[in-house]
Design an enzyme around this catalytic site. Structure first.
Site, PDB file in Angstrom:
ATOM      1  N   THR A 250      -4.391 135.868   6.397  1.00  0.00           N
ATOM      2  CA  THR A 250      -3.473 136.392   7.409  1.00  0.00           C
ATOM      3  C   THR A 250      -3.811 135.815   8.783  1.00  0.00           C
ATOM      4  O   THR A 250      -4.971 135.765   9.165  1.00  0.00           O
ATOM      5  CB  THR A 250      -3.553 137.946   7.428  1.00  0.00           C
ATOM      6  OG1 THR A 250      -3.217 138.389   6.111  1.00  0.00           O
ATOM      7  CG2 THR A 250      -2.610 138.552   8.438  1.00  0.00           C
TER       8      THR A 250
ATOM      9  N   CYS B  83     -26.092 124.696  20.047  1.00  0.00           N
ATOM     10  CA  CYS B  83     -26.902 124.826  18.847  1.00  0.00           C
ATOM     11  C   CYS B  83     -28.328 124.369  19.080  1.00  0.00           C
ATOM     12  O   CYS B  83     -29.259 124.922  18.525  1.00  0.00           O
ATOM     13  CB  CYS B  83     -26.293 124.020  17.719  1.00  0.00           C
ATOM     14  SG  CYS B  83     -24.768 124.760  17.245  1.00  0.00           S
TER      15      CYS B  83
ATOM     16  N   SER C 244     -10.187 123.588  20.002  1.00  0.00           N
ATOM     17  CA  SER C 244     -10.612 124.992  20.003  1.00  0.00           C
ATOM     18  C   SER C 244     -10.077 125.684  21.243  1.00  0.00           C
ATOM     19  O   SER C 244     -10.015 125.088  22.320  1.00  0.00           O
ATOM     20  CB  SER C 244     -12.146 125.024  19.998  1.00  0.00           C
ATOM     21  OG  SER C 244     -12.593 126.351  19.982  1.00  0.00           O
TER      22      SER C 244
ATOM     23  N   ASN D 289     -20.072 116.761  24.055  1.00  0.00           N
ATOM     24  CA  ASN D 289     -20.269 118.071  24.669  1.00  0.00           C
ATOM     25  C   ASN D 289     -21.540 118.163  25.504  1.00  0.00           C
ATOM     26  O   ASN D 289     -21.670 119.045  26.334  1.00  0.00           O
ATOM     27  CB  ASN D 289     -20.284 119.169  23.605  1.00  0.00           C
ATOM     28  CG  ASN D 289     -21.160 118.825  22.430  1.00  0.00           C
ATOM     29  OD1 ASN D 289     -20.993 117.786  21.806  1.00  0.00           O
ATOM     30  ND2 ASN D 289     -22.120 119.676  22.128  1.00  0.00           N
TER      31      ASN D 289
ATOM     32  N   HIS E 269     -11.232 128.470  22.961  1.00  0.00           N
ATOM     33  CA  HIS E 269     -12.071 129.077  24.013  1.00  0.00           C
ATOM     34  C   HIS E 269     -12.578 128.068  25.035  1.00  0.00           C
ATOM     35  O   HIS E 269     -13.110 128.459  26.077  1.00  0.00           O
ATOM     36  CB  HIS E 269     -13.230 129.882  23.401  1.00  0.00           C
ATOM     37  CG  HIS E 269     -14.291 129.099  22.716  1.00  0.00           C
ATOM     38  ND1 HIS E 269     -15.547 128.952  23.233  1.00  0.00           N
ATOM     39  CD2 HIS E 269     -14.294 128.421  21.550  1.00  0.00           C
ATOM     40  CE1 HIS E 269     -16.277 128.222  22.405  1.00  0.00           C
ATOM     41  NE2 HIS E 269     -15.544 127.886  21.376  1.00  0.00           N
TER      42      HIS E 269
END
Ligand code: PLP
Length: 423
Positions: A262, A369, A224, A176, A226
């Site tokens: 859920t 991060c 992922s 990344n 997004h």
């Protein structure tokens, strides 16, 4: 505003938004309910699963929806660590790389603090995993196991595999920060040769580059939503059929009893719509982004004295470790098409970001991060940068819609910022 930070997070794709909309209103049922209102939602979740499975060329029964990449990574790693603990066998061995996302690194470190063995395999200066070091770690594990098996032969007298199901190799598909695309085919081959489970964090690669789960012998894969213009807070874990893993979240029977809770119905539907769009235009977008990326590097090298490309320099990548996977993948030169990362000696990435922000440019100094935490980038340290240099990173994530005028404006803004900061 010019958005160059994890570009896909700028906007939800229109098709994802349209697909999600009814599941906030008219089809708001709970997929676990047996009445029709709930069954519409169930159908949407299962159709989304089928659609994503088809894109990855796997069975829908192998796709498990999660709350994002971080959760998928935690699930993959902890399941192997916990499975060994549950079977009361020898403790797990987690083999990972030094440049993983914190979702992998910190999960491994957590299990290490509980006594699980963790091996961190180094990478070279371009960010490629040291395959020989990986093989040594797997060999060591396998001879340790053979010794143990000789001392405590299995009661059933079964032949012992070279490795063991308590051994996990977790290596990301693409980094990344510096965009290096790892040689998953070779890593998967080694993992299989020694009987280890192979997990890949494909958060940066999913929908951006081709991933062949069979050929790469992937057992577990995290993705992922997004990162491909889908909604935030939803992702998936692919779990190869036949791999018996303990439940990750305990409670209801959702996700075949392995991940209770859920379902995020609109999120899942939006993820599937975004994935469909990303996969169908992957090559076209990828080629455009790679050509902008190459131009960006060229212009940055021309305009900014001392700037250094981190990871693979596409202009010099011809012939390095050729992997004849696909002509498209080869054309990317082992680097994510939209990833630009440079080191600006003497200038902290964070200070450049503030000046760029004043000019309407959103960029990043590296991983989400590390930025803001004043920690040097662990990825830059791992590729051999000094502690000081590891603060000098600047990452730009490109979208194919970036114009050449915007690119030139950004190069000029970086040049000015660097000049100002160098005083
Ligand atoms: N893994 C990689 C390689 C990432 O780049 C990211 C996010 O940037 C993650 C994991 C975490 O994914 P998520 O934000 O969906 O939790």
């Amino acid at each position: 505003m010019i958005y160059l930070d994890n570009a896909a997070t700028t906007a939800l794709s229109e098709s994802a938004r349209n697909a999600m909309e009814p599941y906030f209103s008219t089809h708001y049922g709970n997929p676990s309910s047996i009445y029709r209102f709930g069954q519409e939602a169930r159908k949407a979740v299962e159709e989304s699963r089928q659609s994503i499975a088809a894109l990855l060329r796997v069975s829908p029964r192998e796709i498990y929806f999660t709350g994002g990449g971080t959760e998928s990574d935690n699930w993959a790693i902890s399941s192997v660590a916990l499975e060994s603990a549950l079977k009361k066998e020898k403790s797990a061995h987690l083999i990972t790389s030094a440049i993983e996302h914190p979702a992998v690194l910190r999960t491994c470190a957590f299990f290490e603090s509980l006594g699980v063995k963790v091996s961190r395999i180094p990478v070279d200066q371009k960010g490629f995993l040291d395959l020989e070091a990986l093989e040594r770690a797997l060999q060591e594990e396998s001879s340790l196991r053979e010794r143990e098996e000789r001392s405590f032969p299995s009661k059933s007298g079964e032949e012992v595999k070279k490795g063991a199901s308590h051994c996990l190799v977790s290596v990301m598909a693409a980094n990344n920060e510096i965009g290096t695309i790892e040689n998953l085919k070779e890593i998967g081959r080694l993992a299989k040769e020694y009987g280890a489970i192979f997990h890949t964090d494909a958060v940066q690669a999913f929908g951006q580059i081709p991933l062949d789960i069979e050929e790469m012998r992937i057992d577990l894969l995290s993705a992922s939503s997004h990162k491909i213009h889908g909604p935030k807070g939803v992702g998936l874990l692919y779990i190869r059929k036949g791999l018996k893993l303990p439940s990750f979240l305990h409670g209801g029977a959702q996700e075949r009893g392995l991940r209770a809770g859920t379902e995020n119905v609109p999120g899942i539907v939006g993820f599937a719509a975004a994935a469909k769009e990303a996969f169908s235009s992957m090559e076209e977008r990828g080629r455009k982004k790679a050509s902008l990326r190459n131009l960006f590097f060229k212009r940055l090298m021309e305009e900014i004295p001392g700037a250094k490309i981190s990871g693979v320099n596409p202009a010099e990548a011809e012939g390095i470790g050729e992997r004849p996977e696909s002509p498209f993948l080869s054309s990317l030169h082992h680097r994510l098409p939209g990833n630009v990362h440079i080191c600006l000696p003497g200038v902290e990435g964070e200070s450049v970001l503030l000046l760029l922000d004043q000019k309407g440019i959103c960029a990043s100094s590296g991983s989400a991060c590390a930025s803001g935490s004043l920690e040097p980038s662990h990825v830059l340290l791992a590729i051999g940068k000094s502690h000081e240099e590891a603060y000098f990173g600047l990452r730009l994530s490109l979208e194919e819609t970036l114009t050449e005028e915007e690119l030139e404006y950004t190069v000029e803004a970086i040049r000015e910022a660097v000049e100002k900061l160098r005083g």
